[in-house]
Scaffold this motif. Structure first.
Motif, mmCIF file in Angstrom:
data_model
loop_
_atom_site.group_PDB
_atom_site.id
_atom_site.type_symbol
_atom_site.label_atom_id
_atom_site.label_comp_id
_atom_site.label_asym_id
_atom_site.label_seq_id
_atom_site.Cartn_x
_atom_site.Cartn_y
_atom_site.Cartn_z
ATOM 1 N N PHE A 15 -5.726 4.542 -8.249
ATOM 2 C CA PHE A 15 -5.190 3.648 -7.211
ATOM 3 C C PHE A 15 -6.093 3.629 -5.981
ATOM 4 N N ASN A 16 -6.529 4.790 -5.516
ATOM 5 C CA ASN A 16 -7.272 4.877 -4.253
ATOM 6 C C ASN A 16 -8.770 4.631 -4.400
ATOM 7 N N ASN B 30 0.821 -1.215 0.000
ATOM 8 C CA ASN B 30 0.000 0.000 0.000
ATOM 9 C C ASN B 30 0.853 1.262 0.000
ATOM 10 N N ASP B 31 1.911 1.244 -0.816
ATOM 11 C CA ASP B 31 2.839 2.367 -0.923
ATOM 12 C C ASP B 31 2.371 3.271 -2.069
ATOM 13 N N GLU B 32 1.568 4.263 -1.734
ATOM 14 C CA GLU B 32 0.952 5.111 -2.757
ATOM 15 C C GLU B 32 1.981 5.808 -3.632
ATOM 16 N N ASN B 33 3.016 6.411 -3.028
ATOM 17 C CA ASN B 33 4.005 7.138 -3.813
ATOM 18 C C ASN B 33 4.719 6.230 -4.804
ATOM 19 N N ARG C 188 -3.471 8.840 -8.955
ATOM 20 C CA ARG C 188 -3.774 8.656 -7.535
ATOM 21 C C ARG C 188 -5.197 8.132 -7.330
#
Length: 272
Positions: A254-255, A70-73, A251
Motif C-alpha cells: 500500500f505505502n 488514505n486510511d491505512e488501517n 502495508r
C-alpha cells in the motif's frame, strides 16, 4: 434533547458520510433509525442499493473508499480479508506455489548451473553458484551472490558487532535496486525453509520483516510470497513472525518503498 427535525437532519449528514466510506454497519443502523420518521428520506434509495450489493462488490467499493481517504488501517484490513477469500481456493494456491514463480531459475539454465538443493529452495550452509532468479543481466549475478553471502553471515553470526551494518547494506540495495528485490526475497525464503537452527531461523524472519518494512516484492512475486507466508503461519502456529510479515507485506504494498532506512534495532535474543 434533539427535536425530530434535528435528528432527521443528523441522519442525512451521517448517511452522506457512511455512503462515502461505504460503512455498511452505519448504513444499516441509519436504515433502522429511519423507521420512526414518516417523511421521505432523500438518501434511503441509495442506502438500500448499497446494502443490496454482493459482499465482493461491497469489498471493492470499501477498498476504493479507504484508498481515497488514505486510511491505512482500513486498507490493510480489507486487503487481508480479500486475500483470505482469494487463497481459500485450492486451484489458486496451486497456481501460486513458489516453485511455479516464472522468474525462478530451473536446476539448469543458460547462465550456469544451480544445484538441486538450491533449486528446491531449501536451507543451505554452503554458498550458491548463481542467482536463484533470472536477473536483468548475468553481470548482476556477482551482486546477487554477495547479497546471499551477507544474508548468510547475518543469519549464522549475528552476534558480530557489524550485524546492524550488514542489515543496512542489504536494505540499501533493496531500496535503490528494485531489480534485485525478488532475488532477495527468494533468498531469505530459501534460508528459512528447513532451517535446522532455531536462532538462524529467527534471524531469517527478522530479516524478512526488515525487507518488508522497506521495500515490496514485485507484483509478479507478491502472491507467491504471500501464500508462502500464510502457509508458514499455519506451520508455525506459535510463532509471531509469519503474522507480522504478512501484515507488513500488505502495508508495504500500500505505502510503497521506504524513502530511507529506518533505525535498525536487533533484539537481544537474536544476538545469542
Amino acid at each position: 434533547v434533539f427535536t425530530m427535525k434535528e435528528q432527521f437532519e443528523g441522519l442525512i449528514t451521517q448517511s452522506e458520510k457512511a455512503l462515502e466510506d461505504v460503512d455498511v454497519d452505519s448504513l444499516r443502523r441509519i436504515k433502522v433509525a429511519l423507521r420512526k420518521f414518516d417523511s421521505h428520506f432523500p438518501l434511503e434509495e441509495k442506502i438500500s442499493k448499497v446494502l443490496s450489493l454482493p459482499s465482493s462488490r461491497l469489498g471493492q467499493l470499501q477498498l476504493q473508499a479507504a484508498i481515497t481517504r488514505n486510511d491505512e488501517n482500513a486498507v490493510l484490513n480489507l486487503t487481508m480479508k480479500a486475500k483470505d477469500t482469494f487463497f481459500q481456493s485450492e486451484a489458486v494456491c496451486n497456481d501460486f506455489l513458489l516453485e511455479n514463480f516464472q522468474s525462478l531459475k530451473p536446476p539448469e539454465t543458460a547462465s550456469g548451473y544451480i544445484s538441486r538443493k538450491d533449486s528446491e529452495l531449501s536451507y543451505t550452509d554452503a554458498g550458491m553458484q548463481t542467482s536463484l532468479t533470472f536477473l536483468q543481466s548475468d553481470r548482476d549475478i556477482p551482486l546477487a551472490l554477495s547479497l546471499f553471502n551477507s544474508l548468510f553471515i547475518f543469519m549464522e553470526n549475528s552476534s558480530r558487532a557489524d550485524a546492524a551494518s550488514l542489515v543496512e547494506d542489504l536494505l540499501q540495495v533493496g531500496i535503490l535496486r528494485p531489480e534485485f528485490r525478488d532475488e532477495m526475497f527468494v533468498q531469505v525464503i530459501k534460508q528459512l525453509n528447513n532451517n535446522p537452527r532455531r536462532n538462524s531461523e529467527r534471524r531469517g524472519w527478522f530479516m524478512l520483516k526488515q525487507y518488508l518494512l522497506h521495500f515490496p516484492p514485485s507484483q509478479e512475486l507478491e502472491n507467491y510470497l504471500e501464500l508462502w507466508i500464510r502457509r508458514k503461519s499455519i506451520e508455525l502456529r506459535d510463532s509471531k513472525y509469519p503474522h507480522e510479515c504478512l501484515l507488513e507485506l500488505h502495508r508495504i504494498v500500500f505505502n510503497g518503498v521506504a524513502s530511507r532506512i529506518k533505525k535498525i534495532v536487533i533484539p537481544g535474543p537474536l544476538c545469542e
